[in-house]
Design a protein around this motif. Structure first.
Motif, PDB file in Angstrom:
ATOM      1  N   UNK A   1      22.380  19.262  44.619  1.00 61.60           N
ATOM      2  CA  UNK A   1      22.539  19.632  43.207  1.00 61.60           C
ATOM      3  C   UNK A   1      22.569  21.154  43.073  1.00 61.60           C
TER       4      UNK A   1
ATOM      5  N   UNK B   1      33.338  18.125  42.261  1.00 65.30           N
ATOM      6  CA  UNK B   1      31.920  18.453  42.433  1.00 65.30           C
ATOM      7  C   UNK B   1      31.009  17.362  41.895  1.00 65.30           C
ATOM      8  N   UNK B   2      31.573  16.454  41.105  1.00 64.99           N
ATOM      9  CA  UNK B   2      30.730  15.372  40.588  1.00 64.99           C
ATOM     10  C   UNK B   2      30.324  14.385  41.672  1.00 64.99           C
TER      11      UNK B   2
ATOM     12  N   UNK C   1      28.361  14.830  43.808  1.00 62.22           N
ATOM     13  CA  UNK C   1      26.924  14.969  44.030  1.00 62.22           C
ATOM     14  C   UNK C   1      26.157  13.927  43.214  1.00 62.22           C
ATOM     15  N   UNK C   2      26.582  13.755  41.945  1.00 61.12           N
ATOM     16  CA  UNK C   2      25.876  12.805  41.076  1.00 61.12           C
ATOM     17  C   UNK C   2      26.076  11.386  41.594  1.00 61.12           C
TER      18      UNK C   2
END
Lengths: 121, 304
Positions: free
Chosen positions: B32, B242-243, B245-246
């Motif tokens: 994160x 980059x999402x 990560x979630x």
């Protein structure tokens, strides 16, 4: 400049949604869960649109939506749900509670921005 | 014996799940942090690009003018117009000077004619005076006054003749100067015309240069706008990627669900009963259970 409220328990999601909306000319404020989202909405009448996650601690997004829409003062405030959930029952519940849209994560920033712009136009 | 093995299995699950949860929290926090730094870098790139385009737009605004500001092109035109007006004024004044010199020449010719008339009159007066002296001589004493008057007339006619000669000389001098004055007026006009031509050529070059600069800046702005649109589009794509990560964080936490389910089963073993309270809750209770990440629907936008 229109103001958008981003409600999500993930700091990175709040950041990414915020960046996309700021590049599109929005002013962005944040909340980390549904309860904080309700506080923001009731205390800031300049909020023009809400982008809200579903799965959050303390108060989830659907509960927040139902609570906000129960207040007539926010009947016209557009709310888009942004979530990894895609279950039809949840989508239906959001629609009945007054949500204006449902976007499945991971989102495409340009489509998110287009949907938000359409709602505040 | 059996309960000993079952107890160890259960404890291994607890230990495994504890270490897994710790590691997941570490990994999620680190990813994160790094993802948020990457997103900030993306945002700075967009800001720098946008700032550059904005500066080019400001440069074009200075060239074009607007918003109360006069553009450089307009300022140059005004200066060109002012110089051309001045050169035209000089040419007009030179023309007037030539006309004045011509009129002066005509007047000096008139003066010369008048001087010649006066000379003739003076000569007649002189002759009349001589005749008067002669007649006075004939009258002897009775003509004395008459002789005086004749003498005065003779003197006066000489004075008139001398003065007339002076006027005539001045007129001739003036006549000699007039061509030089007319020549100077011609020179001024030629100078003004030559200056106008050379200035017009230079002004044309300046105008062309200004137009060219304007085109280059407008072109740079157009390319800048297009490049900025690409930068924003690529930044949006980066933010979309980059999402991960979630999604990964949620996926890891779902594994914790499976481990908990296995722990609950293990707690059903005969030798382990009563230890269910030691089983930790799921890491992300608001996720609502073990559901797969719906990648097929990812990015879908439903508007109601």
């Amino acid at each position: 400049m229109k103001r958008a409220l981003v409600v999500d328990d993930s700091p990175s999601v709040r950041q990414q949604v915020g960046l996309a909306l700021r590049q599109a000319g929005f002013d962005v404020v944040e909340a980390a869960d549904g309860a904080e989202g309700v506080e923001r909405i009731t205390s800031d009448p300049t909020i023009a649109v809400v982008i809200c996650d579903v799965n959050m601690p303390r108060m989830n997004g659907l509960e927040m939506l139902e609570k906000v829409k129960a207040d007539a003062a926010h009947a016209r405030l557009p709310v888009i749900m942004l979530t990894s959930e895609g279950h039809p029952a949840l989508i239906d519940r959001a629609k009945k509670a007054g949500a204006k849209g449902w976007i499945v994560k991971p989102f495409k920033a340009d489509l998110l921005v287009a949907a938000v712009k359409k709602l505040v136009a | 014996m059996a309960s000993g093995i079952e107890q160890r299995i259960f404890e291994q699950f607890v230990s495994l799940r504890t270490r897994f949860r710790e590691r997941v929290q570490e990994v999620n926090a680190m990813t994160e942090r790094e993802v948020m730094s990457a997103a900030e870098s993306v945002a700075r790139i967009v800001d720098v690009a946008g700032g550059h385009v904005s500066r080019v737009r400001d440069a074009l605004s200075v060239l074009r003018g607007g918003g109360g500001r006069v553009g450089i092109g307009t300022l140059i035109h005004r200066q060109i117009d002012a110089v051309e007006d001045y050169a035209r004024d000089v040419r007009e004044r030179a023309t007037h000077l030539q006309a004045d010199a011509s009129r002066a020449a005509a007047h000096t010719r008139d003066i010369s004619r008048a001087a010649r008339s006066i000379a003739a009159l003076s000569q007649e007066a002189h002759i009349l005076a001589l005749n008067a002296r002669i007649e006075a001589g004939r009258l002897s004493e009775r003509g004395a006054s008459f002789r005086v008057i004749a003498g005065e007339m003779q003197r006066l006619s000489k004075t008139i003749a001398a003065t007339n000669e002076l006027i005539d000389q001045l007129s001739r001098d003036l006549t000699a100067l007039l061509p030089a004055i007319a020549g100077s007026a011609d020179g001024m006009q030629a100078l003004a015309s030559d200056f106008s031509e050379r200035f017009a050529a230079s002004a044309h070059e300046v105008e062309q240069g200004t137009e060219e600069m304007h085109r280059y800046v407008a072109d740079a702005l157009e390319h800048g706008d297009a490049a900025l649109a690409q930068v924003v589009r690529h930044s949006h794509e980066s933010l979309s990627h980059l999402q991960f990560q979630d999604a990964v964080a949620q996926g890891l936490m779902r594994i914790d669900d499976w481990l908990r389910a296995a722990q609950l089963e293990a707690a059903e073993l005969p030798g382990v009963q009563g230890r269910a309270a030691e089983i930790a809750d799921v890491m992300h209770p608001e996720m609502g259970g073990d559901k797969p990440i719906d990648l097929e629907s990812a990015g879908e936008v439903l508007m109601f």
